[in-house]
Each structure stands twice: as C-alpha cells, then as structure tokens.
Design an enzyme around this catalytic site. Structure first.
Site, PDB file in Angstrom:
ATOM      1  N   GLY A  13     -46.810 -11.539 -14.500  1.00 15.25           N
ATOM      2  CA  GLY A  13     -45.667 -11.169 -15.332  1.00 15.25           C
ATOM      3  C   GLY A  13     -45.617 -11.973 -16.612  1.00 15.25           C
ATOM      4  N   ASN A  14     -44.418 -12.111 -17.186  1.00 12.01           N
ATOM      5  CA  ASN A  14     -44.260 -12.775 -18.476  1.00 12.01           C
ATOM      6  C   ASN A  14     -44.787 -14.207 -18.476  1.00 12.01           C
ATOM      7  OD1 ASN A  14     -43.024 -10.501 -19.541  1.00 12.01           O
ATOM      8  ND2 ASN A  14     -40.944 -11.252 -19.206  1.00 12.01           N
ATOM      9  N   ILE A  15     -44.364 -15.007 -17.475  1.00  7.99           N
ATOM     10  CA  ILE A  15     -44.733 -16.417 -17.468  1.00  7.99           C
ATOM     11  C   ILE A  15     -46.219 -16.590 -17.175  1.00  7.99           C
ATOM     12  CG2 ILE A  15     -44.384 -18.618 -16.278  1.00  7.99           C
ATOM     13  CD1 ILE A  15     -41.464 -17.909 -15.958  1.00  7.99           C
ATOM     14  N   CYS A 130     -36.811 -23.334 -16.708  1.00  7.90           N
ATOM     15  CA  CYS A 130     -36.873 -23.425 -18.177  1.00  7.90           C
ATOM     16  C   CYS A 130     -35.708 -24.260 -18.707  1.00  7.90           C
ATOM     17  CB  CYS A 130     -36.882 -22.039 -18.804  1.00  7.90           C
ATOM     18  SG  CYS A 130     -35.429 -21.006 -18.461  1.00  7.90           S
ATOM     19  N   SER A 161     -36.278 -11.729 -22.604  1.00 12.59           N
ATOM     20  CA  SER A 161     -37.305 -12.677 -22.169  1.00 12.59           C
ATOM     21  C   SER A 161     -37.249 -12.943 -20.675  1.00 12.59           C
ATOM     22  CB  SER A 161     -37.165 -14.001 -22.926  1.00 12.59           C
ATOM     23  OG  SER A 161     -36.012 -14.702 -22.510  1.00 12.59           O
ATOM     24  N   GLY A 163     -37.832 -11.695 -17.148  1.00 10.14           N
ATOM     25  CA  GLY A 163     -38.471 -10.672 -16.347  1.00 10.14           C
ATOM     26  C   GLY A 163     -37.901 -10.602 -14.948  1.00 10.14           C
ATOM     27  N   PRO A 164     -38.496  -9.770 -14.085  1.00 13.94           N
ATOM     28  CA  PRO A 164     -37.992  -9.613 -12.713  1.00 13.94           C
ATOM     29  C   PRO A 164     -37.948 -10.922 -11.932  1.00 13.94           C
ATOM     30  CG  PRO A 164     -39.574  -7.881 -13.246  1.00 13.94           C
ATOM     31  CD  PRO A 164     -39.623  -8.865 -14.368  1.00 13.94           C
TER      32      PRO A 164
END
Length: 316
Positions: A13-15, A130, A161, A163-164
C-alpha cells in the site's frame, strides 16, 4: 563493490510502496528483494515488478516460499497491527530482523533521535506511528530540560494520505502513540489524537504538541526543541517548526483541570507547532505522515545494518 543488505517489505500500500521507492533512490546500504501484497492488482506490486523487484500477492505465505526470502536479513512490515502479530511469529521463527511500521508494538518503541541506539539488539523494533515519530521527539526535548507531567499531541493529516491500513488502525494509533509519549518521550501521562482532514487542496501534515511541566528556563527549553528539530531534519528534510515555541505560566489562581492527571496543574505549559512536508518519493508532498514513518524506518534499518556488521560482511 560493496553488496547491499537485502530486505523485504510486506505491504504494497501507500507506506510500503513509498518505503520501497525511498530505499531504491536514497539508500547506499539497503536493497529491496521482494515486495509482498495481498492484492494482485495493487499499484505497489505493479511498480515493483516494473523496477525488476520480485513480488508476490499471496502474503507472507507466498513470501516464505520464495528463494529471495532466505537471503533477506531485514523485513519491514507495513500492513496492519492485527496482521503483524501473525507475520512476526513466522519472521521470528526464521530469524529475521523485523522493523514494524504498524502500531502493533510487539517490539520496543523506537524514535531515532531519542532512543534508536538503545534498541539495536532487539529482533523486532516498532516505529510507533506517524504522529509519534513527529511529536515524541518534541516531548523528549522538553523533558530533558524539565520533567513533563502531561504530554498531549494532535496529529492532523490529509484524508487522501490515509490508506486502508491507517484507517483500520485508528484505535491502535491513539493507544500506541499515547503509550510511547510516556515510555519514550518521558511524560508522566500521555494522550494522542489523530484528525483525518478532507480539505481540498490536501493539507500538509501538521502536529501540535502540548507539554505541562515544572517551571524551568524557557530559553533552555526553546534551544532543546530547536536542537531536536535539526536532528529529525537530518533524515526528514521537510520537518520544521510552524512557529516559535509558545510558553504560558499557569498559576495557582487559575489552575488547569486535566482529567488524565486526576487533579489540577500549575506550572509551565509549552506548546509546539510542527509541519511535516513529504519528499514526494511516491505520494505528493502533503503526505508527510507517510514520509516521516518511512524515513524513520529507513534510518533504523541502516543503523541496524552497520551495528550488526551486516554491511561489512556483505562487502567481504
């Protein structure tokens, strides 16, 4: 030529994707061998494949069947707190060094400028959240001048920013961050709040840190905060104070009532406003919440590699 330390990222995913691209572009010590996902159609897996990195969409079960897994020393987990518990059982069995980017908190909380060196021998290190990576250095900066009785942080991030994985971990975010404010930041009591802001255009990550402490030299606190900001900026260039550190003396004639303290507070209130702009390796610059997590994980992995002499062994 020196061979890089081989790593795996679980989570496409994003990270996970941001971390993959960051390592490819910036790390002189690490090499990504595999990106692991559970969605065959994810953008992260497609990008990894285009970059020549091995992939699997069969999760950790698919990973352990891959030859690249045996050679990997470090495994980053960028999935969810619930999934990480299962992953860690397998990774621990196989002797992998785990860097956990979820709020599962199986290993010790790790904030690079505060306590990284203390945790270099741990088989699993937890990168908190984060919000924790952005704000706990500030709590620690105040605490090293005057004991922090109560620390509260508010992390505001762009909804785009998140995500799931982030959305499914909201409860774990607040619990893990609050605990780390105490255990790493040094506050007697901690509290964390996260806000997902749907504003358009998307907002850059902003954080507010409130510290209630004993009366102390305000110049010393201010300098401690500035010094800590520079330490974080050494690996997150977009990290900065939004405005000057604010001080307010709370007198006995008008004490603050803090439910978490089961009483009233008198002393010094320190307020710190932060902004975190991302490096835009994968997502836009407003996603500083992702950038500070992946940057902290990268710094931790590189320090671990040097500490364990893996870089030297690879070179030999």
């Amino acid at each position: 030529m020196m061979q890089k330390v081989k790593c795996v990222i679980i989570g496409s995913g994003n990270i996970g994707t941001d971390l993959m691209i960051k390592i490819i572009r910036t790390s002189e010590l690490l090499q990504i061998s595999v990106l692991v996902g559970i969605d065959a159609g994810s953008d992260g897996l497609a990008r990894a494949q285009r970059l020549g990195i091995a992939i699997t969409h069969e999760g950790i079960e698919g990973l352990v069947r891959m030859p690249e897994y045996k050679e990997a020393r470090i495994v980053f987990d960028a999935t969810s707190a619930g999934a990480h518990k299962h992953h860690n059982e397998i990774l621990a069995r196989d002797g992998k060094q785990v860097i956990d980017l979820t709020p599962a908190a199986i290993g010790p909380y790790t904030i690079p400028p505060v306590n990284l060196d203390e945790n270099l021998n741990a088989p699993n290190v937890n990168m908190v959240t984060c919000g924790g990576q952005a704000t706990i250095p500030m709590v620690a900066a105040v605490n090293r001048i005057s004991p922090v009785i109560y620390g509260e942080i508010v992390a505001s991030i762009s909804s785009k920013s998140a995500g799931p994985g982030t959305r499914s971990n909201i409860d774990e975010f607040t619990e893990t961050t609050a605990s780390a404010i105490e255990k790493v930041g040094g506050a007697r009591r901690g509290k964390a709040i996260i806000i997902l802001n749907p504003a358009e255009p998307p907002m850059i990550m902003r954080d507010t840190v409130y510290c209630l402490c004993e009366d102390a030299d305000q110049d010393a606190i201010r300098q401690s905060v500035l010094d800590m900001v520079e330490e974080v900026r050494s690996y997150v260039p977009g990290y900065r104070l939004k405005q000057d550190v604010q001080f307010e003396h709370i007198g006995s004639n008008a004490p603050l009532k803090i439910p978490e303290l089961d009483g009233s507070f008198t002393g010094l209130k320190v307020t710190i406003f932060l902004e975190v702009e991302g490096a835009a390796h994968y997502l836009p610059a407003y996603a500083g919440n992702l950038d500070i997590m992946t940057s902290a994980a990268l710094k931790t992995a590189e320090r671990l590699s040097v500490k364990r002499n893996w870089v030297q062994e690879a070179a030999e």
